[in-house]
Design a protein around this motif. Structure first.
Motif, PDB file in Angstrom:
ATOM      1  N   HIS A   1     -17.966   2.599   1.871  1.00 15.11           N
ATOM      2  CA  HIS A   1     -17.087   3.561   1.214  1.00 15.11           C
ATOM      3  C   HIS A   1     -15.964   4.016   2.149  1.00 15.11           C
ATOM      4  O   HIS A   1     -14.810   4.157   1.724  1.00 15.11           O
ATOM      5  CB  HIS A   1     -17.919   4.747   0.717  1.00 15.11           C
ATOM      6  CG  HIS A   1     -19.036   4.327  -0.200  1.00 15.11           C
ATOM      7  ND1 HIS A   1     -20.140   5.101  -0.460  1.00 15.11           N
ATOM      8  CD2 HIS A   1     -19.211   3.175  -0.915  1.00 15.11           C
ATOM      9  CE1 HIS A   1     -20.938   4.466  -1.289  1.00 15.11           C
ATOM     10  NE2 HIS A   1     -20.412   3.293  -1.566  1.00 15.11           N
ATOM     11  N   ARG A   2     -16.290   4.220   3.417  1.00 12.05           N
ATOM     12  CA  ARG A   2     -15.245   4.593   4.385  1.00 12.05           C
ATOM     13  C   ARG A   2     -14.208   3.478   4.527  1.00 12.05           C
ATOM     14  O   ARG A   2     -13.015   3.733   4.603  1.00 12.05           O
ATOM     15  CB  ARG A   2     -15.881   4.897   5.743  1.00 12.05           C
ATOM     16  CG  ARG A   2     -16.640   6.230   5.793  1.00 12.05           C
ATOM     17  CD  ARG A   2     -17.045   6.592   7.200  1.00 12.05           C
ATOM     18  NE  ARG A   2     -18.176   5.802   7.687  1.00 12.05           N
ATOM     19  CZ  ARG A   2     -18.101   4.831   8.581  1.00 12.05           C
ATOM     20  NH1 ARG A   2     -16.923   4.501   9.106  1.00 12.05           N
ATOM     21  NH2 ARG A   2     -19.180   4.176   8.965  1.00 12.05           N
ATOM     22  N   ARG A   3     -14.684   2.234   4.530  1.00 14.49           N
ATOM     23  CA  ARG A   3     -13.767   1.108   4.691  1.00 14.49           C
ATOM     24  C   ARG A   3     -12.831   0.978   3.487  1.00 14.49           C
ATOM     25  O   ARG A   3     -11.647   0.660   3.632  1.00 14.49           O
ATOM     26  CB  ARG A   3     -14.570  -0.190   4.880  1.00 14.49           C
ATOM     27  CG  ARG A   3     -15.174  -0.320   6.253  1.00 14.49           C
ATOM     28  CD  ARG A   3     -14.121  -0.647   7.299  1.00 14.49           C
ATOM     29  NE  ARG A   3     -13.494  -1.942   7.011  1.00 14.49           N
ATOM     30  CZ  ARG A   3     -12.218  -2.128   6.731  1.00 14.49           C
ATOM     31  NH1 ARG A   3     -11.370  -1.105   6.707  1.00 14.49           N
ATOM     32  NH2 ARG A   3     -11.734  -3.334   6.487  1.00 14.49           N
ATOM     33  N   LEU A   4     -13.355   1.209   2.294  1.00 17.68           N
ATOM     34  CA  LEU A   4     -12.511   1.123   1.101  1.00 17.68           C
ATOM     35  C   LEU A   4     -11.441   2.215   1.113  1.00 17.68           C
ATOM     36  O   LEU A   4     -10.285   1.969   0.742  1.00 17.68           O
ATOM     37  CB  LEU A   4     -13.367   1.209  -0.159  1.00 17.68           C
ATOM     38  CG  LEU A   4     -14.197  -0.051  -0.467  1.00 17.68           C
ATOM     39  CD1 LEU A   4     -15.271   0.243  -1.509  1.00 17.68           C
ATOM     40  CD2 LEU A   4     -13.301  -1.199  -0.936  1.00 17.68           C
ATOM     41  N   VAL A   5     -11.835   3.415   1.548  1.00 13.43           N
ATOM     42  CA  VAL A   5     -10.854   4.503   1.652  1.00 13.43           C
ATOM     43  C   VAL A   5      -9.783   4.148   2.679  1.00 13.43           C
ATOM     44  O   VAL A   5      -8.573   4.307   2.420  1.00 13.43           O
ATOM     45  CB  VAL A   5     -11.548   5.833   2.025  1.00 13.43           C
ATOM     46  CG1 VAL A   5     -10.514   6.911   2.346  1.00 13.43           C
ATOM     47  CG2 VAL A   5     -12.462   6.300   0.898  1.00 13.43           C
ATOM     48  N   GLU A   6     -10.201   3.655   3.847  1.00 17.12           N
ATOM     49  CA  GLU A   6      -9.252   3.278   4.896  1.00 17.12           C
ATOM     50  C   GLU A   6      -8.292   2.193   4.408  1.00 17.12           C
ATOM     51  O   GLU A   6      -7.076   2.268   4.640  1.00 17.12           O
ATOM     52  CB  GLU A   6     -10.012   2.758   6.124  1.00 17.12           C
ATOM     53  CG  GLU A   6     -10.801   3.829   6.879  1.00 17.12           C
ATOM     54  CD  GLU A   6     -11.732   3.214   7.911  1.00 17.12           C
ATOM     55  OE1 GLU A   6     -11.703   1.974   8.076  1.00 17.12           O
ATOM     56  OE2 GLU A   6     -12.495   3.971   8.547  1.00 17.12           O
ATOM     57  N   ALA A   7      -8.836   1.179   3.729  1.00 19.09           N
ATOM     58  CA  ALA A   7      -8.010   0.071   3.260  1.00 19.09           C
ATOM     59  C   ALA A   7      -7.009   0.539   2.210  1.00 19.09           C
ATOM     60  O   ALA A   7      -5.846   0.113   2.210  1.00 19.09           O
ATOM     61  CB  ALA A   7      -8.891  -1.041   2.691  1.00 19.09           C
ATOM     62  N   ALA A   8      -7.444   1.431   1.319  1.00 19.91           N
ATOM     63  CA  ALA A   8      -6.543   1.943   0.282  1.00 19.91           C
ATOM     64  C   ALA A   8      -5.416   2.766   0.901  1.00 19.91           C
ATOM     65  O   ALA A   8      -4.235   2.580   0.574  1.00 19.91           O
ATOM     66  CB  ALA A   8      -7.334   2.781  -0.726  1.00 19.91           C
ATOM     67  N   GLU A   9      -5.777   3.673   1.809  1.00 28.23           N
ATOM     68  CA  GLU A   9      -4.772   4.534   2.422  1.00 28.23           C
ATOM     69  C   GLU A   9      -3.793   3.738   3.283  1.00 28.23           C
ATOM     70  O   GLU A   9      -2.602   4.055   3.344  1.00 28.23           O
ATOM     71  CB  GLU A   9      -5.471   5.620   3.245  1.00 28.23           C
ATOM     72  CG  GLU A   9      -6.233   6.633   2.370  1.00 28.23           C
ATOM     73  CD  GLU A   9      -6.951   7.697   3.183  1.00 28.23           C
ATOM     74  OE1 GLU A   9      -7.085   7.507   4.420  1.00 28.23           O
ATOM     75  OE2 GLU A   9      -7.381   8.707   2.581  1.00 28.23           O
ATOM     76  N   ALA A  10      -4.290   2.682   3.939  1.00 29.83           N
ATOM     77  CA  ALA A  10      -3.413   1.844   4.768  1.00 29.83           C
ATOM     78  C   ALA A  10      -2.350   1.142   3.929  1.00 29.83           C
ATOM     79  O   ALA A  10      -1.293   0.760   4.437  1.00 29.83           O
ATOM     80  CB  ALA A  10      -4.246   0.809   5.524  1.00 29.83           C
ATOM     81  N   ARG A  11      -2.646   0.986   2.639  1.00 31.96           N
ATOM     82  CA  ARG A  11      -1.711   0.309   1.733  1.00 31.96           C
ATOM     83  C   ARG A  11      -0.921   1.307   0.887  1.00 31.96           C
ATOM     84  O   ARG A  11      -0.253   0.918  -0.069  1.00 31.96           O
ATOM     85  CB  ARG A  11      -2.495  -0.668   0.842  1.00 31.96           C
ATOM     86  CG  ARG A  11      -2.982  -1.898   1.614  1.00 31.96           C
ATOM     87  CD  ARG A  11      -4.143  -2.580   0.917  1.00 31.96           C
ATOM     88  NE  ARG A  11      -4.497  -3.828   1.593  1.00 31.96           N
ATOM     89  CZ  ARG A  11      -5.193  -3.892   2.718  1.00 31.96           C
ATOM     90  NH1 ARG A  11      -5.607  -2.774   3.318  1.00 31.96           N
ATOM     91  NH2 ARG A  11      -5.478  -5.057   3.267  1.00 31.96           N
ATOM     92  N   GLY A  12      -1.033   2.585   1.229  1.00 29.84           N
ATOM     93  CA  GLY A  12      -0.249   3.595   0.546  1.00 29.84           C
ATOM     94  C   GLY A  12      -0.826   4.110  -0.758  1.00 29.84           C
ATOM     95  O   GLY A  12      -0.148   4.805  -1.514  1.00 29.84           O
ATOM     96  N   HIS A  13      -2.091   3.787  -1.023  1.00 29.16           N
ATOM     97  CA  HIS A  13      -2.739   4.260  -2.246  1.00 29.16           C
ATOM     98  C   HIS A  13      -3.512   5.548  -1.977  1.00 29.16           C
ATOM     99  O   HIS A  13      -3.848   5.858  -0.819  1.00 29.16           O
ATOM    100  CB  HIS A  13      -3.704   3.204  -2.801  1.00 29.16           C
ATOM    101  CG  HIS A  13      -3.070   1.860  -3.014  1.00 29.16           C
ATOM    102  ND1 HIS A  13      -1.976   1.669  -3.827  1.00 29.16           N
ATOM    103  CD2 HIS A  13      -3.391   0.631  -2.513  1.00 29.16           C
ATOM    104  CE1 HIS A  13      -1.651   0.383  -3.834  1.00 29.16           C
ATOM    105  NE2 HIS A  13      -2.488  -0.265  -3.028  1.00 29.16           N
ATOM    106  N   VAL A  14      -3.842   6.261  -3.026  1.00 28.79           N
ATOM    107  CA  VAL A  14      -4.712   7.435  -2.946  1.00 28.79           C
ATOM    108  C   VAL A  14      -6.068   7.043  -3.508  1.00 28.79           C
ATOM    109  O   VAL A  14      -6.161   6.526  -4.624  1.00 28.79           O
ATOM    110  CB  VAL A  14      -4.132   8.619  -3.751  1.00 28.79           C
ATOM    111  CG1 VAL A  14      -5.120   9.786  -3.772  1.00 28.79           C
ATOM    112  CG2 VAL A  14      -2.793   9.058  -3.173  1.00 28.79           C
ATOM    113  N   LEU A  15      -7.120   7.257  -2.735  1.00 28.46           N
ATOM    114  CA  LEU A  15      -8.475   6.943  -3.210  1.00 28.46           C
ATOM    115  C   LEU A  15      -9.335   8.193  -3.079  1.00 28.46           C
ATOM    116  O   LEU A  15      -9.587   8.671  -1.967  1.00 28.46           O
ATOM    117  CB  LEU A  15      -9.080   5.779  -2.418  1.00 28.46           C
ATOM    118  CG  LEU A  15     -10.299   5.089  -3.055  1.00 28.46           C
ATOM    119  CD1 LEU A  15     -10.513   3.705  -2.460  1.00 28.46           C
ATOM    120  CD2 LEU A  15     -11.579   5.906  -2.932  1.00 28.46           C
TER     121      LEU A  15
END
Length: 301
Positions: A15-29
């Protein structure tokens, strides 16, 4: 994009990795504790509330629903779907995967390799189902089990009868499967995203344990899978209707046999073994495919 993730524990590696990956791409998760979500059912106004506030504006939802709360979690996910929010994996497909018997029936219908499997309600049929899977030894599984919990290897007919009768006496449903001895306590986890195998690892069980689950103390390493194994994993994902899944296979003398199709695969082991940014691939897949109202059920059965 604005993405919701249904998950009870925001601190898990996946779950932490998905949040990190989303935020790195400019998305809000936003990570939403599944059990704190409520549904309000009214004609033409399906809503989901969280901590008393109505949820809105989400482009996609990532269901990371624990096996112990499958029924409730799918109800919440269906409510998102009714609002037109695109799900990474649809509720119907997750429901198929969580029912081991149904998933085996679907895979068998489409000719995918499986271990010999038997299912019966009456404990008096114990000898018959042991014989049906050419045992002993046999593997006995709880239908609702996960992460290797509720999986027992019975090496003699007497022990198989004892375990089966004990499970049935507790009024739980089980499957009995042939034991694939030649697999040597290892299995293959192929990670499928959008109809492609993006990574694969070989998992080896802890000493003296035939189960290869990493949660049970097993280890993982990168593996090169065969074209037949790759095709089996892709076909299994398609037939189950899953965009993202882990397909667990054993290498038998007659080719790959599927043990399970996991609709919420963990990312820690596969990222460590492959060195790939699997979380980023999942987020990229969402960004490329999420469209409002695109929630038509996939798969057959």
């Amino acid at each position: 994009m604005k993405i919701a993730m249904l998950a009870r524990n925001a601190n898990l590696y996946s779950h932490r990795r998905l949040v990190e990956a989303a935020e790195a791409r400019g998305h809000v998760l936003d990570v939403l504790n599944t059990l704190r979500c409520n549904v309000q059912i009214a004609s033409h106004r399906p809503t989901v509330t969280y901590n008393g506030e109505t949820l809105s504006g989400y482009d996609a939802v990532i269901p990371r629903i624990g096996a112990s709360i499958t029924h409730y979690g799918l109800a919440i996910l269906r409510q998102f779907e009714m609002r037109g929010v695109w799900p990474l994996n649809e509720s119907v497909a997750i429901g198929r995967s969580r029912d081991k018997l149904r998933s085996m029936q679907i895979l068998a219908k489409h000719g995918l390799g499986l271990p010999l499997t038997a299912f019966a309600h009456d404990p008096k049929q114990t000898e018959e189902i042991i014989k049906a899977v050419k045992g002993p030894p046999v593997v006995i599984k709880l239908l609702e089990g996960t992460q290797g919990i509720g999986v027992v290897l019975a090496e003699t007919e007497a022990s198989a009868k004892s375990v089966i009768e004990a499970f049935r006496g507790a009024n739980v449903n089980i499957l009995v499967q042939e034991f694939i001895k030649e697999a040597g306590g290892t299995d293959i986890r192929a990670l499928v995203i959008g109809g492609k195998v993006v990574a694969a690892m070989k998992r080896t069980g802890a000493p003296d344990d035939f189960r290869s689950n990493l949660h049970r103390g097993g280890s993982a390493e990168l593996v090169r899978i065969t074209p037949e194994e790759r095709s089996t994993a892709v076909r299994a994902a398609k037939r189950m209707g899953l965009n993202v899944c882990g397909v667990d296979m054993l290498r038998s003398n007659h080719g790959p046999v599927i043990m399970e199709v996991n609709s919420s695969p963990g990312l820690e082991g596969i990222e460590a073994a492959s060195g790939k940014d699997i979380a980023g691939m999942i987020i990229d897949f969402i960004a490329a495919n999420a469209k409002a109202g695109k929630t038509k059920t996939k798969g057959k059965g």
